[in-house]
Design a protein around this motif. Structure first.
Motif, PDB file in Angstrom:
ATOM      1  N   SER A   1      57.359 -31.640  -5.252  1.00 21.42           N
ATOM      2  CA  SER A   1      56.758 -32.799  -5.921  1.00 21.42           C
ATOM      3  C   SER A   1      56.790 -32.665  -7.437  1.00 21.42           C
ATOM      4  O   SER A   1      56.954 -33.655  -8.154  1.00 21.42           O
TER       5      SER A   1
ATOM      6  N   GLN B   1      57.343 -49.071 -10.494  1.00 18.33           N
ATOM      7  CA  GLN B   1      56.527 -48.403  -9.480  1.00 18.33           C
ATOM      8  C   GLN B   1      57.180 -48.483  -8.095  1.00 18.33           C
ATOM      9  O   GLN B   1      57.247 -47.496  -7.372  1.00 18.33           O
ATOM     10  N   GLU B   2      57.686 -49.655  -7.740  1.00 11.02           N
ATOM     11  CA  GLU B   2      58.351 -49.820  -6.455  1.00 11.02           C
ATOM     12  C   GLU B   2      59.629 -48.978  -6.386  1.00 11.02           C
ATOM     13  O   GLU B   2      59.970 -48.438  -5.331  1.00 11.02           O
TER      14      GLU B   2
ATOM     15  N   LEU C   1      58.643 -45.329  -5.777  1.00 13.70           N
ATOM     16  CA  LEU C   1      58.239 -45.147  -4.379  1.00 13.70           C
ATOM     17  C   LEU C   1      59.458 -45.126  -3.454  1.00 13.70           C
ATOM     18  O   LEU C   1      59.578 -44.252  -2.590  1.00 13.70           O
ATOM     19  N   THR C   2      60.388 -46.056  -3.663  1.00 12.34           N
ATOM     20  CA  THR C   2      61.606 -46.096  -2.848  1.00 12.34           C
ATOM     21  C   THR C   2      62.434 -44.831  -3.040  1.00 12.34           C
ATOM     22  O   THR C   2      62.958 -44.268  -2.078  1.00 12.34           O
TER      23      THR C   2
ATOM     24  N   TYR D   1      61.362 -41.891  -3.856  1.00  9.44           N
ATOM     25  CA  TYR D   1      60.663 -40.790  -3.199  1.00  9.44           C
ATOM     26  C   TYR D   1      60.917 -40.816  -1.691  1.00  9.44           C
ATOM     27  O   TYR D   1      61.179 -39.785  -1.079  1.00  9.44           O
ATOM     28  N   GLU D   2      60.844 -42.017  -1.117  1.00 10.27           N
ATOM     29  CA  GLU D   2      61.017 -42.151   0.328  1.00 10.27           C
ATOM     30  C   GLU D   2      62.460 -41.938   0.776  1.00 10.27           C
ATOM     31  O   GLU D   2      62.705 -41.461   1.874  1.00 10.27           O
TER      32      GLU D   2
ATOM     33  N   LYS E   1      65.039 -54.150  -7.144  1.00  9.92           N
ATOM     34  CA  LYS E   1      63.602 -54.453  -7.208  1.00  9.92           C
ATOM     35  C   LYS E   1      63.329 -55.573  -8.211  1.00  9.92           C
ATOM     36  O   LYS E   1      62.514 -56.461  -7.955  1.00  9.92           O
TER      37      LYS E   1
END
Length: 176
Positions: free
Chosen positions: A13, A46-47, A50-51, A53-54, A76
């Motif tokens: 992380s 932010q989106e 997150l994407t 990371y996933e 996005k």
């Protein structure tokens, strides 16, 4: 950067946070070329984070991380535009803060914002972010010749806007 990507793919992380920190200015500039509202820009970034990371495990080649990241961000931004959330007065000056445009650069960004979106994005990716024509073609899913044409036309349009744009004091006098 490849080392950070490899560490992040192993679910480190701290490496992922460091990777995102290193790309935050790039993400801001690209999102700003699409969106006007700081809230929409923040949402898109932010989106994107997150994407990333996933889906980081789906990135096959670490050397293309930045291209992959920018492509996700562009998607996005397009999603936000399609959702109809693009509302911001064009005359609004950006707030002073960490990543906001300084007043010295405001005229430059105002010039870019006056350009057609297809030219503005290619100019930012090429001149501000330093992507090669081949990379821009991959990011935008265009032919290399299309990118070259948009660069040429964007330069011409920017030069025309810059040369023929009347100073603000003349605009104020004309309104009176």
């Amino acid at each position: 950067m490849k080392f950070l990507v490899k560490r992040a793919k192993r679910h480190d992380s701290n490496a992922f946070v460091e990777l995102m920190e290193s790309q935050k200015l790039t993400m801001y500039k690209v999102a700003r070329s699409y969106l006007r509202s700081d809230d929409d820009i923040a949402d898109a970034i932010q989106e994107t984070i997150l994407t990333c990371y996933e889906k980081l495990d789906s990135l096959e080649n670490e050397q293309f991380f930045k291209t992959w990241l920018v492509r996700i961000l562009i998607n996005k931004c397009i999603d936000i535009l399609n959702a109809g959330r693009r509302e911001c007065p064009t005359e609004q000056l950006p707030e002073q803060g960490g990543n906001c445009v300084s007043l010295e650069n405001y005229e430059f960004y105002e010039l870019l914002n006056s350009l057609d979106e297809k030219y503005r994005l290619v100019l930012i990716l090429y001149y501000v972010e330093g992507f090669k024509i081949r990379e821009i073609a991959q990011i935008l899913d265009l032919e290399e010749n299309t990118v070259k044409t948009r660069l040429s036309r964007g330069r011409r349009e920017a030069a025309r806007e810059y040369r023929f744009k009347p100073p603000a004091r003349y605009l104020k006098q004309a309104v009176r």
